[in-house]
Design a protein around this motif. Structure first.
Motif, PDB file in Angstrom:
ATOM      1  N   ALA A   1      45.820  44.718  46.824  1.00 20.59           N
ATOM      2  CA  ALA A   1      46.852  45.330  46.444  1.00 20.59           C
ATOM      3  C   ALA A   1      48.210  44.704  46.940  1.00 20.59           C
ATOM      4  O   ALA A   1      49.328  44.375  46.150  1.00 20.59           O
ATOM      5  CB  ALA A   1      47.042  46.740  46.301  1.00 20.59           C
ATOM      6  N   GLU A   2      48.232  44.719  48.337  1.00 16.86           N
ATOM      7  CA  GLU A   2      49.390  44.095  48.893  1.00 16.86           C
ATOM      8  C   GLU A   2      49.729  42.808  48.684  1.00 16.86           C
ATOM      9  O   GLU A   2      50.919  42.282  48.371  1.00 16.86           O
ATOM     10  CB  GLU A   2      49.477  44.448  50.473  1.00 16.86           C
TER      11      GLU A   2
ATOM     12  N   ILE B   1      52.456  41.080  41.102  1.00 12.08           N
ATOM     13  CA  ILE B   1      51.236  41.329  40.310  1.00 12.08           C
ATOM     14  C   ILE B   1      50.536  42.579  40.655  1.00 12.08           C
ATOM     15  O   ILE B   1      50.541  42.800  41.793  1.00 12.08           O
ATOM     16  CB  ILE B   1      50.106  40.077  40.446  1.00 12.08           C
ATOM     17  N   THR B   2      50.375  43.622  39.699  1.00 15.27           N
ATOM     18  CA  THR B   2      49.892  44.724  39.897  1.00 15.27           C
ATOM     19  C   THR B   2      48.199  44.774  40.016  1.00 15.27           C
ATOM     20  O   THR B   2      47.719  44.156  39.183  1.00 15.27           O
ATOM     21  CB  THR B   2      49.774  45.946  38.882  1.00 15.27           C
TER      22      THR B   2
ATOM     23  N   GLY C   1      50.526  42.281  45.092  1.00 15.87           N
ATOM     24  CA  GLY C   1      51.849  42.981  45.063  1.00 15.87           C
ATOM     25  C   GLY C   1      53.098  42.293  45.429  1.00 15.87           C
ATOM     26  O   GLY C   1      54.144  42.131  44.618  1.00 15.87           O
TER      27      GLY C   1
ATOM     28  N   TRP D   1      48.050  44.920  30.380  1.00 16.05           N
ATOM     29  CA  TRP D   1      49.154  45.222  31.048  1.00 16.05           C
ATOM     30  C   TRP D   1      49.742  44.197  32.217  1.00 16.05           C
ATOM     31  O   TRP D   1      50.344  44.544  33.152  1.00 16.05           O
ATOM     32  CB  TRP D   1      48.740  46.467  31.754  1.00 16.05           C
TER      33      TRP D   1
ATOM     34  N   SER E   1      47.995  43.250  34.564  1.00 19.70           N
ATOM     35  CA  SER E   1      47.432  43.467  35.826  1.00 19.70           C
ATOM     36  C   SER E   1      46.113  42.670  36.200  1.00 19.70           C
ATOM     37  O   SER E   1      45.446  42.010  35.397  1.00 19.70           O
ATOM     38  CB  SER E   1      46.942  44.875  36.053  1.00 19.70           C
TER      39      SER E   1
ATOM     40  N   GLY F   1      44.474  46.451  40.008  1.00 20.38           N
ATOM     41  CA  GLY F   1      43.722  47.660  39.650  1.00 20.38           C
ATOM     42  C   GLY F   1      42.152  47.490  40.063  1.00 20.38           C
ATOM     43  O   GLY F   1      41.477  46.758  39.875  1.00 20.38           O
TER      44      GLY F   1
END
Ligand code: GLU
Length: 376
Positions: free
Chosen positions: A96-97, A104-105, A100, A135, A137, A107
């Motif tokens: 995620a980090e 970019i998200t 991010g 979305w 992601s 999931g």
């Protein structure tokens, strides 16, 4: 004669499988952060070009093991499950980090064998992943190691990644591992081994080239990679095995670096549609009105409002035949509702589904991706 290999940017939906030994440095028991950063840059590069990217990431057990300071060597099943529980949290955070910081998200999706093999759960997993992709992601997927026991687990992420790739109709699966491709003799067998750049078909000869070995951290050796290749190429997904040891492994493939391509003659959408049209036994028949027939022929989904009546006792995910009111076959598809619920919503507007059923189901009776027009 050399076969032209596809170029990485030509693909529109790419699943990248990352092995544990790439993410975790086995001797230091530490995450290889710098490497992951470089990989995420590559992912962002491909993603930025309007492609869908999915990561299948191993490493929960290896990371948990290092956090818990467990001794080296094989772990009992309960130990590896508990280690996975600890490691998966870290793994999800790291992805995620790193995604991010590139806007970019991520999931997280944890799946078990049943989620990819049982029809109704398969549809659920696929819809969730589809929505994440809509979305923009990047789904980060791993096996749910904490609950999957021996009989019901994949155990290796090579085959899991192949099933995920076919489930989402990806056109490319990239297996990044500690080996740069398939060799014509098992590495370490004493015989001089040559890398095979392109495999056009997985023959028994190709299978015999895969030794049974894997590295200490990851479970999948070349055997599971070939298995993954079979799953992928049968469903119209190309596969490439490449080394993840280089800093920008996806750029390296794009630049023509060493790797093995497993090619498929099919394409994932037509392969899936062929499967829907041919291989399944319809469990029911939906009769639809003229407006719905016209909509389907324009490429739209089938909404409950267009269905006048139906026969059969089907479950969500079963194949059904779609006929017009004169009985002529119009299409086949995978129905999104059990017969019991379908009974209540046929002829009704999708906006009323929540009130009628008490839960918000799918808008469509059959989504257009799950629908094949007959005789065309
Ligand atoms: N799911 C396991 C993990 O995350 C790894 C399986 C594999 O290495 O293929 O640790």
């Amino acid at each position: 004669m050399s076969t032209r290999v596809p170029a990485l940017p030509d693909f529109r939906r790419i699943v990248v499988k990352v092995g544990s030994s790439l993410l975790v440095d086995s001797s230091a028991g530490r995450l290889r952060e710098e490497w992951l950063r470089a990989l995420c840059e590559d992912i962002a590069w491909l993603h930025g070009g309007k492609r869908d990217l999915l990561a299948v990431s191993s490493g929960s057990i290896a990371l948990g093991r290092s956090v818990l300071k467990l001794p080296r060597g094989a772990l009992a099943l309960e130990d590896s499950q508990a280690a996975a529980a600890v490691g998966q949290i870290a793994l999800a955070r790291i992805w995620a980090e790193n995604l991010g910081t590139r806007g970019i998200t991520a999931g997280q999706i944890l799946v078990t064998l049943g989620d990819t093999e049982e029809r109704r759960r398969y549809l659920n997993a696929r819809s969730t992943i589809d929505r994440l992709l809509e979305w923009k992601s990047v789904p980060v997927i791993n096996e749910n190691d904490t609950v999957a026991t021996t009989e019901i687990r994949y155990g290796d992420n090579d085959r899991l990644a192949a099933r995920v790739a076919t489930m989402v109709s990806a056109d490319l699966l990239v297996l990044l591992s500690d080996i740069d491709g398939l060799y014509d003799a098992p590495p370490g067998s004493g015989v001089a081994a040559n890398l095979i750049p392109v495999v056009e078909r997985i023959t028994p000869e190709i299978e015999s080239m895969a030794g049974a070995s894997g590295s200490e951290l990851s479970r999948g050796g070349m055997v599971t990679k070939i298995e993954a290749g079979k799953i992928a190429t049968t469903a119209g997904t190309h596969m490439v095995i490449a080394s993840g040891k280089t800093m920008h492994p996806l750029r390296a493939i794009a630049d023509g670096g060493r790797c093995t391509w497993f090619l498929t003659p099919a394409n994932p959408v037509t392969a899936r549609k062929k499967w829907i049209a041919g291989a399944l036994e319809p469990k029911g028949t939906l009769h639809i009105d003229a407006g719905a027939v016209a909509a389907l022929r324009r490429g739209a989904s089938l909404l409950p409002a267009g269905v006048k009546r139906f026969e059969g006792t089907f479950q969500r995910g079963d194949a059904v035949t779609v006929r017009d009111l004169d009985g002529a076959e119009i299409a086949r598809g995978l129905v999104a509702y059990d017969a019991e619920d379908a009974m209540k919503i046929v002829g009704r507007s999708s906006a009323d589904i929540l009130t009628i059923l008490g839960f918000s189901g799918r808008t469509e009776m059959i989504h257009r991706d799950d629908l094949v027009l007959s005789g065309r």
